[in-house]
Design a protein around this motif. Structure first.
Motif, PDB file in Angstrom:
ATOM      1  N   LEU A  67       0.826  -1.212   0.000  1.00 40.94           N
ATOM      2  CA  LEU A  67       0.000   0.000   0.000  1.00 40.94           C
ATOM      3  C   LEU A  67       0.860   1.261   0.000  1.00 40.94           C
ATOM      4  N   ASP A  68       2.030   1.184   0.640  1.00 39.64           N
ATOM      5  CA  ASP A  68       2.928   2.344   0.621  1.00 39.64           C
ATOM      6  C   ASP A  68       3.356   2.689  -0.811  1.00 39.64           C
ATOM      7  N   GLN A  69       3.509   1.671  -1.648  1.00 36.51           N
ATOM      8  CA  GLN A  69       3.920   1.915  -3.032  1.00 36.51           C
ATOM      9  C   GLN A  69       2.727   2.271  -3.927  1.00 36.51           C
ATOM     10  N   LEU A  70       1.611   1.631  -3.683  1.00 36.63           N
ATOM     11  CA  LEU A  70       0.451   1.838  -4.557  1.00 36.63           C
ATOM     12  C   LEU A  70      -0.284   3.150  -4.270  1.00 36.63           C
ATOM     13  N   ALA A  71      -0.325   3.544  -3.023  1.00 37.98           N
ATOM     14  CA  ALA A  71      -1.064   4.755  -2.630  1.00 37.98           C
ATOM     15  C   ALA A  71      -2.501   4.684  -3.171  1.00 37.98           C
ATOM     16  N   ASP A  72      -2.942   5.698  -3.909  1.00 40.05           N
ATOM     17  CA  ASP A  72      -4.323   5.704  -4.389  1.00 40.05           C
ATOM     18  C   ASP A  72      -4.530   4.844  -5.636  1.00 40.05           C
ATOM     19  N   SER A  73      -3.489   4.121  -6.071  1.00 39.97           N
ATOM     20  CA  SER A  73      -3.662   3.173  -7.178  1.00 39.97           C
ATOM     21  C   SER A  73      -4.183   1.823  -6.658  1.00 39.97           C
ATOM     22  N   TYR A  74      -4.251   1.670  -5.350  1.00 39.68           N
ATOM     23  CA  TYR A  74      -4.808   0.450  -4.747  1.00 39.68           C
ATOM     24  C   TYR A  74      -6.330   0.496  -4.803  1.00 39.68           C
ATOM     25  N   VAL A  75      -6.934  -0.646  -5.148  1.00 40.18           N
ATOM     26  CA  VAL A  75      -8.397  -0.739  -5.203  1.00 40.18           C
ATOM     27  C   VAL A  75      -8.922  -1.658  -4.102  1.00 40.18           C
ATOM     28  N   SER A  76      -8.453  -2.900  -4.082  1.00 42.54           N
ATOM     29  CA  SER A  76      -8.888  -3.859  -3.070  1.00 42.54           C
ATOM     30  C   SER A  76      -7.975  -5.078  -3.137  1.00 42.54           C
ATOM     31  N   HIS A  77      -8.255  -6.048  -2.280  1.00 46.31           N
ATOM     32  CA  HIS A  77      -7.478  -7.296  -2.326  1.00 46.31           C
ATOM     33  C   HIS A  77      -8.350  -8.451  -1.844  1.00 46.31           C
ATOM     34  N   SER A  78      -7.938  -9.645  -2.171  1.00 46.27           N
ATOM     35  CA  SER A  78      -8.654 -10.846  -1.739  1.00 46.27           C
ATOM     36  C   SER A  78      -7.665 -11.996  -1.628  1.00 46.27           C
ATOM     37  N   TYR A  79      -8.099 -13.035  -0.920  1.00 42.35           N
ATOM     38  CA  TYR A  79      -7.269 -14.224  -0.756  1.00 42.35           C
ATOM     39  C   TYR A  79      -8.005 -15.416  -1.337  1.00 42.35           C
ATOM     40  N   SER A  80      -7.332 -16.097  -2.241  1.00 43.42           N
ATOM     41  CA  SER A  80      -7.920 -17.280  -2.864  1.00 43.42           C
ATOM     42  C   SER A  80      -7.530 -18.520  -2.063  1.00 43.42           C
ATOM     43  N   GLU A  81      -8.525 -19.134  -1.392  1.00 44.20           N
ATOM     44  CA  GLU A  81      -8.242 -20.344  -0.609  1.00 44.20           C
ATOM     45  C   GLU A  81      -7.846 -21.514  -1.511  1.00 44.20           C
ATOM     46  N   LYS A  82      -8.407 -21.549  -2.706  1.00 46.55           N
ATOM     47  CA  LYS A  82      -8.119 -22.662  -3.613  1.00 46.55           C
ATOM     48  C   LYS A  82      -6.661 -22.634  -4.073  1.00 46.55           C
ATOM     49  N   ASP A  83      -6.147 -21.445  -4.377  1.00 46.78           N
ATOM     50  CA  ASP A  83      -4.774 -21.320  -4.865  1.00 46.78           C
ATOM     51  C   ASP A  83      -3.804 -20.859  -3.784  1.00 46.78           C
ATOM     52  N   ALA A  84      -4.291 -20.564  -2.561  1.00 50.58           N
ATOM     53  CA  ALA A  84      -3.460 -20.046  -1.467  1.00 50.58           C
ATOM     54  C   ALA A  84      -2.645 -18.848  -1.955  1.00 50.58           C
ATOM     55  N   LYS A  85      -3.352 -17.878  -2.581  1.00 48.23           N
ATOM     56  CA  LYS A  85      -2.689 -16.740  -3.217  1.00 48.23           C
ATOM     57  C   LYS A  85      -3.360 -15.431  -2.812  1.00 48.23           C
ATOM     58  N   LEU A  86      -2.546 -14.377  -2.646  1.00 42.98           N
ATOM     59  CA  LEU A  86      -3.052 -13.039  -2.373  1.00 42.98           C
ATOM     60  C   LEU A  86      -3.150 -12.277  -3.692  1.00 42.98           C
ATOM     61  N   ILE A  87      -4.338 -11.752  -3.985  1.00 37.70           N
ATOM     62  CA  ILE A  87      -4.571 -11.002  -5.215  1.00 37.70           C
ATOM     63  C   ILE A  87      -4.842  -9.546  -4.849  1.00 37.70           C
ATOM     64  N   VAL A  88      -4.068  -8.647  -5.427  1.00 38.29           N
ATOM     65  CA  VAL A  88      -4.217  -7.217  -5.153  1.00 38.29           C
ATOM     66  C   VAL A  88      -4.716  -6.533  -6.426  1.00 38.29           C
ATOM     67  N   TYR A  89      -5.877  -5.908  -6.345  1.00 38.27           N
ATOM     68  CA  TYR A  89      -6.481  -5.224  -7.487  1.00 38.27           C
ATOM     69  C   TYR A  89      -6.085  -3.752  -7.457  1.00 38.27           C
ATOM     70  N   THR A  90      -5.707  -3.245  -8.622  1.00 38.71           N
ATOM     71  CA  THR A  90      -5.215  -1.868  -8.716  1.00 38.71           C
ATOM     72  C   THR A  90      -5.883  -1.137  -9.875  1.00 38.71           C
ATOM     73  N   THR A  91      -5.531   0.133 -10.005  1.00 37.02           N
ATOM     74  CA  THR A  91      -5.984   0.912 -11.154  1.00 37.02           C
ATOM     75  C   THR A  91      -5.168   0.496 -12.387  1.00 37.02           C
ATOM     76  N   PRO A  92      -5.639   0.826 -13.600  1.00 38.06           N
ATOM     77  CA  PRO A  92      -4.998   0.330 -14.836  1.00 38.06           C
ATOM     78  C   PRO A  92      -3.551   0.787 -15.041  1.00 38.06           C
ATOM     79  N   ASN A  93      -3.112   1.820 -14.350  1.00 39.08           N
ATOM     80  CA  ASN A  93      -1.752   2.321 -14.576  1.00 39.08           C
ATOM     81  C   ASN A  93      -0.654   1.448 -13.951  1.00 39.08           C
ATOM     82  N   VAL A  94      -1.065   0.462 -13.132  1.00 39.11           N
ATOM     83  CA  VAL A  94      -0.090  -0.404 -12.459  1.00 39.11           C
ATOM     84  C   VAL A  94       0.250  -1.594 -13.350  1.00 39.11           C
ATOM     85  N   THR A  95       1.528  -1.923 -13.425  1.00 38.24           N
ATOM     86  CA  THR A  95       1.982  -3.040 -14.257  1.00 38.24           C
ATOM     87  C   THR A  95       1.651  -4.371 -13.587  1.00 38.24           C
TER      88      THR A  95
END
Length: 223
Positions: free
Chosen positions: A156-184
């Motif tokens: 979040l320190d790097q994304l600032a207002d480019s952060y949208v939300s996040h979720s955790y996939s129990e099936k894949d044991a993975k953290l997914i971070v959703y951002t604005t389109p300008n993030v690679t």
């Protein structure tokens, strides 16, 4: 005509007998006279006393009120003219610096890790059934999921207002971070530092969302 001493002697004896009584009467009369001399308070005096008392009460009340107002004013946060607003990161391309998220921990083999959840526990069995995965996968996913928020602060320190939300996939044991389109878009294997899951790997995926909306979040379980 002069009375002889012998003639007055009977009267002197009588006076001597009544002398204590006379003294008592004189003292009583003096007290009565003194009491009468003390002038009672007039209505004007009483009114003056009441006015002074009310004035003092109002003055004390006003002073207390002003003091309370001053304290409340002092407690109110003041606008800092030197405070800088949060810088926006949406006006330029942004790529996550994964080196800044390095925990410094060494990855361990999940097969040799001592999980806090037993394979036959209710939590593992319920997770396996819910996500359609094996008990071994559910055991691993539950453990990693408990520490999945650990790298978020640095992200979040790097994304600032480019952060949208996040979720955790129990099936894949993975953290997914959703951002604005300008993030690679990018992925990273984060080694957990917390003792609860120390050494286990938490995969992180940066997923830019169209128009800055986390539409894909509906397909994963929110953490």
């Amino acid at each position: 005509m002069t009375r002889s001493f012998n003639t007055l002697l009977p009267y002197s004896s009588a006076i001597s007998r009544f002398k204590p009584a006379l003294l008592s009467m004189l003292i009583g009369c003096s007290m009565v006279v003194a009491g009468c001399n003390q002038a009672p308070k007039t209505k004007a005096d009483a009114s003056t006393d009441n006015t002074e008392s009310k004035t003092e009460s109002k003055t004390e009340l006003k002073t207390d009120t002003n003091t309370d107002n001053n304290e409340q004013t002092a407690q109110q946060p003041q606008n800092d003219p030197d405070a800088q607003p949060m810088m926006s990161t949406q006006d330029k391309p942004l790529e996550i610096n994964w080196r800044a998220l390095d925990s410094g921990e060494q990855a361990v083999d999940p097969k040799s890790f001592k999980y806090p959840f037993a394979l036959d526990s209710d939590a593992v069995q319920a997770q396996a059934k819910f996500s359609g995965i094996s008990p071994e996968q559910a055991q691993h996913s539950l453990t990693v999921g408990m520490a999945s928020n650990e790298p978020l602060e640095k992200l979040l320190d790097q994304l600032a207002d480019s952060y949208v939300s996040h979720s955790y996939s129990e099936k894949d044991a993975k953290l997914i971070v959703y951002t604005t389109p300008n993030v690679t878009p990018s992925e990273y294997d984060y080694v957990i530092k917390h003792e609860f899951a120390r050494g286990l790997i938490l995969p992180i995926e940066i997923m830019p969302s169209p128009e800055g909306k986390a539409d894909a979040a509906s397909n994963t379980a929110a953490h």
